[in-house]
Design an enzyme around this catalytic site. Structure first.
Site, PDB file in Angstrom:
ATOM      1  CG  ASP A 489      -1.790   1.186   1.321  1.00 49.75           C
ATOM      2  OD1 ASP A 489      -2.410   1.532   0.302  1.00 49.75           O
ATOM      3  OD2 ASP A 489      -1.865   1.801   2.404  1.00 49.75           O
ATOM      4  CG  ASP A 688      -1.410   2.016   7.101  1.00 50.17           C
ATOM      5  OD1 ASP A 688      -2.046   1.938   6.026  1.00 50.17           O
ATOM      6  OD2 ASP A 688      -0.996   3.093   7.574  1.00 50.17           O
TER       7      ASP A 688
END
Length: 818
Positions: A489, A688
């Protein structure tokens, strides 16, 4: 993709609310066969949903229906299987479940009679980490005391036996009947004294129609001792035709087998103690006492006595006793041991504090919010314990082999006995046949095979916890070792997650500092992340902020305010054009910055274009090092983000990432993971945020940053608790080192048995004249188990010293060593 225990599961219709978990220490297990027997006994108990047992940590983890059974009843099932449970949570056995034998509370765990199998300890069903650690220490200390005593007794009585056997008549007084009777007395003390544990455990296995290492040791020592005793007490039973020679005896072999196996067990317990160092180190962070504040009075109380709502005072230099929220005071708190934050974190009223962290500069009074097993530290310890107790898929081969090993060895030993006796049916041949029979039984003990995988998993996960890498079990560790593709990400993973001021472009007539001061002053009243980045950037460059008034914001477009008599506007080009301000002079520069992943804002002063400022979520230095280290490991790296394609490509180019998937939704991230796996890739997804949870769960290995959303951490197999993305190469490097150690352990354990059994049986005797005595066989068997543990303990050095290890600590990854 939460790892599931290997092995059969029991169906249950109990509602989820009734599920409970118990961790029970189990003493007396010596090999993989013991593990299977305990698991089988537990799974057969009423209300048990799943049970896994770890040979290295000597613990059973049981998921059960709290309405159908109790921890005491589960302990009783373990005792019935022939093993000991030194500590059990005190609870009533309900619903017809048998109660565990009564004990004398906590004292029983440390001073229980040797024959007692269960000594309940007064403790809540869900023990805190410190209580579990204390109980583990007490059980290990008791076991080591007993083993040291037995080893000392066995060694004292075995030494003269070995001296007599090796003297070959050099001591005339001990060469006749007197010497044989003395040997009988010495060997009997060893075999029926310290050696009785093997017979007791073998009898327990026999009662359950099973066989294990104790069965082999008991058969070997029992056969040697019984044969030798008969040769001394009734020599006439043996047809010895060789000039009236008395039949040979093997008392020294029987005693030496017991002694060497006990020495091996003692070394194993010491090595096991080192395996739990990571858990003990974390538990040690929790202070034993706390200063509870009630009114104007302060009382020092045990930390375990704190309850939610209590007020606690933490002075400078003291550790925070438990999780809470600051109500008074200000200080800097070192949270590096839990969060990895290198700098102390400022705490004021309303800030959260974590148990085990170190208060540094000021006094804090905080209100307790969580205690005992619910604290952040306790949850980390519990996760490490569960990981150490889980089984890696690579262990299945060892489990299958160990399941059939003992019966096969008993058959091979019996065939060896028959073959040698058929070759030489005389008294001397009978003695040789018994010697070969005993040697095969002893050297074939599958201890090393059973320890090969759990020992390495326990050390690897423990070392990971020390390095800030939380691995949720052996299956996750094995999967991480095979990763060849990492999907990352962007926001918050590769970047800091907050924009930073990157560019200030001023048109002729104004300097950059003057323009930045006007814009920052106008943005000061805004809470938008871009506004905060501009204000912080101005302060970081030493630019003063004059007072502003008449602030107005138009969401999604821009802001305006009066600063030092000037009307300052900052926002999009379209918004300024609607106010009659031309932006053509800076459109090309804005497009160039946007192509680099930056967000430009046009600035106008008193109705005229004055310049522009740009912010960007920049990649972190840790991300640069991590991507470079992953490439060194031979891992392909790709970015998967919901951000704009231009911003994503700009960050990817800075980091050297070639593959970019941009403007994707959360469900698209999970789809990309599936496509990569379908292409044969072993995929790790790193994220996250909540939007990363589906992809984390669908990857071969889901990796979450410890600073991320709780749901992301819960969905992941690996959590990086400190250093952010810099911990990823460390995690993969550690996983590879652990799996390499497991393979080495299994290889040498298999080779040891494959080569040892034929030599012990005497197959090489016609060609080489090699024969392996039972004494040497017992020493080799013990050393094989110790060597497996020693090999696993080498993982404790991962990340300490050397180029590879130092790189891992700094955020890189150790290269594989051949």
């Amino acid at each position: 993709m939460i790892p599931q225990p290997v092995g059969p599961t029991r169906a249950t219709t109990a509602p989820a609310a009734q599920s409970a978990r118990a961790d029970l220490p189990v003493q007396g297990m010596t090999c993989a066969a013991c593990v299977r027997r305990v698991e089988k006994a537990l799974r057969a108990a009423p209300g048990v949903q799943e049970a896994t047992v770890n040979l290295v940590t000597q613990r059973a983890t049981i998921a059960y229906d709290a309405q159908a059974t109790t921890p005491a009843a589960l302990a009783h099932a373990i005792v019935e299987a022939g093993y000991e449970v030194p500590e059990v949570p005190e609870t009533s056995a309900g619903n017809g479940a048998p109660a565990a034998p009564a004990g004398d509370g906590a004292a029983a765990a440390t001073a229980a009679p040797e024959g007692s199998a269960v000594a309940p300890v007064a403790a809540p069903p869900r023990q805190a980490a410190s209580e579990r650690a204390a109980a583990m220490d007490a059980a290990e200390q008791k076991e080591q005391r007993t083993l040291r005593r037995d080893v000392a007794i066995a060694a004292v009585f075995t030494a003269p036996l070995l001296a007599m056997a090796m003297s070959h008549g050099a001591i005339p007084a001990l060469d006749g009947a007197a010497g044989r009777w003395l040997s009988l007395a010495l060997a009997t003390v060893v075999v029926l004294g310290p050696g009785r544990r093997f017979f007791r455990l073998a009898w327990g296995a026999l009662r359950h129609r099973a066989a294990d290492m104790n069965t082999l040791v008991s058969l070997g020592t029992g056969a040697a001792w019984l044969y030798s005793t008969a040769a001394v007490v009734a020599p006439g039973l043996f047809p010895h035709a060789e000039h009236g020679h008395t039949p040979p005896v093997y008392f020294e072999a029987a005693a030496a087998i017991v002694t060497f196996v006990l020495v091996g067990k003692l070394l194993e317990t010491r090595a096991r103690k080192r395996l739990a160092d990571a858990v003990r180190g974390l538990v040690a962070l929790q202070p034993k006492t706390a200063r509870r504040v009630r009114g104007d009075a302060e009382d020092e109380v045990p930390a375990a006595a704190l309850a939610p709502g209590d007020l606690v005072l933490a002075r400078p230099g003291e550790r925070i006793a438990t999780d809470g929220e600051v109500v008074r005071g200000a200080s800097a708190v070192d949270e590096s041991m839990l969060t990895g934050e290198s700098m102390p974190v400022d705490k004021t009223a309303g800030s959260a504090v974590l148990g085990g962290t170190l208060n540094q500069s000021g006094a804090l009074t905080f209100r307790v919010t969580r205690t005992g097993a619910d604290t952040a530290l306790a949850r980390i310890v519990e996760a490490v314990e569960q990981a150490q107790g889980s089984r890696a898929p690579i262990a299945r081969l060892a489990d299958v082999v160990s399941g059939i090993f003992v019966p096969v060895v008993a058959s091979v030993a019996s065939l060896t006995f028959v073959a040698w006796l058929a070759v030489d049916p005389t008294a001397a041949g009978l003695a040789t046949a018994i010697e070969r029979f005993v040697a095969v039984l002893v050297i074939a003990c599958p201890c090393a095979l059973g320890l090969a995988t759990p020992a390495a998993v326990a050390v690897g996960t423990g070392r990971g916890a020390e390095l800030g890498v939380l691995v949720k079990g052996g299956a996750a560790l094995e999967a991480a070792s095979r990763v060849d593709t990492v999907l990352l990400d962007k926001t918050g993973t590769l970047t800091s997650g907050r924009p930073e001021l990157t560019d200030v472009v001023a048109l002729a007539g104004r300097g950059e500092a003057e323009l930045l001061g006007l814009v920052a002053a106008a943005e000061h009243e805004s809470e938008h992340p871009v506004a905060r980045a501009i204000v912080e950037g101005a302060r970081g460059r030493g630019v003063g902020l004059p007072p502003a008034s008449a602030f107005r914001a138009e969401i999604g477009h821009g802001i305006e305010a009066r600063v030092s008599g000037h009307l300052v506007r900052a926002g999009t080009a379209a918004w300024l054009r609607r106010a009659g301000i031309e932006t053509d002079a800076l459109e090309a520069e804005a497009e160039r910055l946007a192509a680099q992943g930056r967000t430009p804002s046009f600035v106008a002063v008193d109705g005229r274009l004055a310049g522009l400022v740009a912010v960007a979520d920049r990649p972190t230095e840790e991300a640069r090092r991590a991507v470079a280290a992953l490439r060194e490991l031979g891992v392909e790296v790709a970015m998967v983000t919901g951000d704009r394609a231009g911003a994503a490509r700009a960050v990817a180019e800075e980091l050297g990432i070639r593959a970019v998937f941009a403007e994707v939704r959360p469900e698209d991230k999970a789809r990309i993971v599936r496509e990569q796996r379908a292409a044969g890739r072993r995929v790790a997804m790193v994220g996250d945020g909540i939007n990363d949870a589906p992809a984390l769960a669908g990857a071969d290995v889901g990796v979450a940053l410890g600073s991320g959303a709780d749901i992301a951490v819960a969905s992941a197999d690996v959590a990086l608790l400190r250093g952010g993305i810099a911990g990823l190469p460390v995690a993969l490097g550690l996983a590879r080192a652990t799996l390499r150690t497991i393979r080495q352990n299994l290889f040498w354990a298999f080779i040891y048995n494959v080569l040892g059994i034929p030599i012990a049986a005497g197959l090489l005797y016609p060609l080489t004249g090699w024969l392996l005595s039972p004494v040497l066989a017992s020493a080799a068997m013990s050393l094989s188990s110790v060597s497996v543990l020693a090999s696993s303990l080498r993982l404790r050095a991962f990340g300490r010293g050397g180029r590879e290890a130092d790189a891992g600590v700094r955020g890189g990854a150790p290269r594989e060593q051949s």
